[in-house]
Design an enzyme around this catalytic site. Structure first.
Site, PDB file in Angstrom:
ATOM      1  N   ASP A 151     -61.851  22.785  11.042  1.00  0.00           N
ATOM      2  CA  ASP A 151     -61.562  22.244  12.495  1.00  0.00           C
ATOM      3  C   ASP A 151     -62.275  21.170  12.876  1.00  0.00           C
ATOM      4  O   ASP A 151     -62.392  21.483  14.302  1.00  0.00           O
ATOM      5  CB  ASP A 151     -60.963  23.158  13.171  1.00  0.00           C
ATOM      6  CG  ASP A 151     -60.019  24.186  12.820  1.00  0.00           C
ATOM      7  OD1 ASP A 151     -59.784  24.273  11.849  1.00  0.00           O
ATOM      8  OD2 ASP A 151     -59.864  25.407  13.687  1.00  0.00           O
TER       9      ASP A 151
ATOM     10  N   LYS B 279     -53.229  25.181   9.784  1.00  0.00           N
ATOM     11  CA  LYS B 279     -52.899  26.644  10.227  1.00  0.00           C
ATOM     12  C   LYS B 279     -52.717  26.733  11.656  1.00  0.00           C
ATOM     13  O   LYS B 279     -52.957  25.753  12.440  1.00  0.00           O
ATOM     14  CB  LYS B 279     -54.215  27.347   9.904  1.00  0.00           C
ATOM     15  CG  LYS B 279     -55.471  26.812  10.735  1.00  0.00           C
ATOM     16  CD  LYS B 279     -56.716  27.605  10.350  1.00  0.00           C
ATOM     17  CE  LYS B 279     -57.818  26.905  10.964  1.00  0.00           C
ATOM     18  NZ  LYS B 279     -57.659  27.030  12.671  1.00  0.00           N
TER      19      LYS B 279
ATOM     20  N   CYS C 194     -62.958  30.089  14.955  1.00  0.00           N
ATOM     21  CA  CYS C 194     -62.185  29.752  13.620  1.00  0.00           C
ATOM     22  C   CYS C 194     -63.326  30.051  12.528  1.00  0.00           C
ATOM     23  O   CYS C 194     -63.105  30.479  11.380  1.00  0.00           O
ATOM     24  CB  CYS C 194     -61.513  28.466  13.586  1.00  0.00           C
ATOM     25  SG  CYS C 194     -59.954  28.365  14.637  1.00  0.00           S
TER      26      CYS C 194
END
Ligand code: VGL
Ligand code: ZN
Length: 201
Positions: free
Chosen positions: A12, A110, A155
């Protein structure tokens, strides 16, 4: 160059998690040069992207009266309500412009199901809905994964703990990660990662 059985998973590194973004992580952009350099060492590279519809249930704005960073209860458990971030197709959801994406063979998105968040690159927040990354890595003979990116305590940590549970040898390079650190979440995540057998370096 490391063996192809060792994968680099870049979590990310998107504009919304960098300074000026909707859910900015302090110094989030500082990881970019380090990660670009690391990519030269790995033959197997996966990038992930948080990728939410505007109606996503992790956004505070979709819960009338709820403040960003408050906690709510979802059918799958507690869930932090975030500022609107990483909306599909927006500049905020794009990779940081300096992140090299050419070396990656796989880009995994995701968090696209409206009713469930997905911190981990392996399983959504119900811990059972698979993203497919386990099969991708195992069918390519990957045994060890190194995780870097944003954010350490969400994450990255969830991905690292799932990877350990799935039998991968897992390393988190902490200096190539930055944290949100909400109410002690970084210390808690470090402790949980260590208990799960994740190597923090
Ligand atoms: C993340 C909060 C919400 C992350 C994603 O990438 O760590 N954190 N969505
Ligand atoms: Zn998100």
């Amino acid at each position: 160059m490391r063996d192809a059985s060792e994968a680099l998973i870049v979590i990310d590194v998107q504009n919304d998690f960098c300074p000026g973004g909707a859910l900015a992580v302090a110094e989030g952009d500082a990881v970019v040069p380090r990660i670009n350099a690391l990519m030269l060492e790995f033959a197997t590279i996966v990038l992930t992207q948080d990728w939410h519809p505007v109606t996503h249930s992790s956004f505070a704005i979709n819960h009338p009266g709820a403040e960003p960073f408050s906690l709510t209860s979802m059918p799958y458990g507690p869930q932090v309500l975030w500022p609107t971030h990483c909306v599909i197709g927006t500049t905020g959801a794009a990779f940081h412009p300096d992140l090299r994406s050419d070396p990656a063979q796989m880009i995994l998105r995701k968090g696209f199901r409206p009713r469930i968040d997905s911190y981990s690159a392996f399983f959504e927040n119900d811990r059972t809905t698979a993203t497919g990354l386990e099969g991708y890595l195992k069918s390519r003979g990957v045994k060890a994964v190194t995780l870097v990116g944003l954010a350490t305590d969400y994450c990255v940590a969830f991905s690292a703990m799932d990877a350990a549970r799935l039998g991968f040898a897992v390393t988190v390079l902490e200096d190539a990660c930055r944290a949100i650190d909400l109410n002690g979440s970084l210390a808690a995540a470090r402790q949980q990662m260590q208990a799960a057998g994740v190597e923090l370096t």
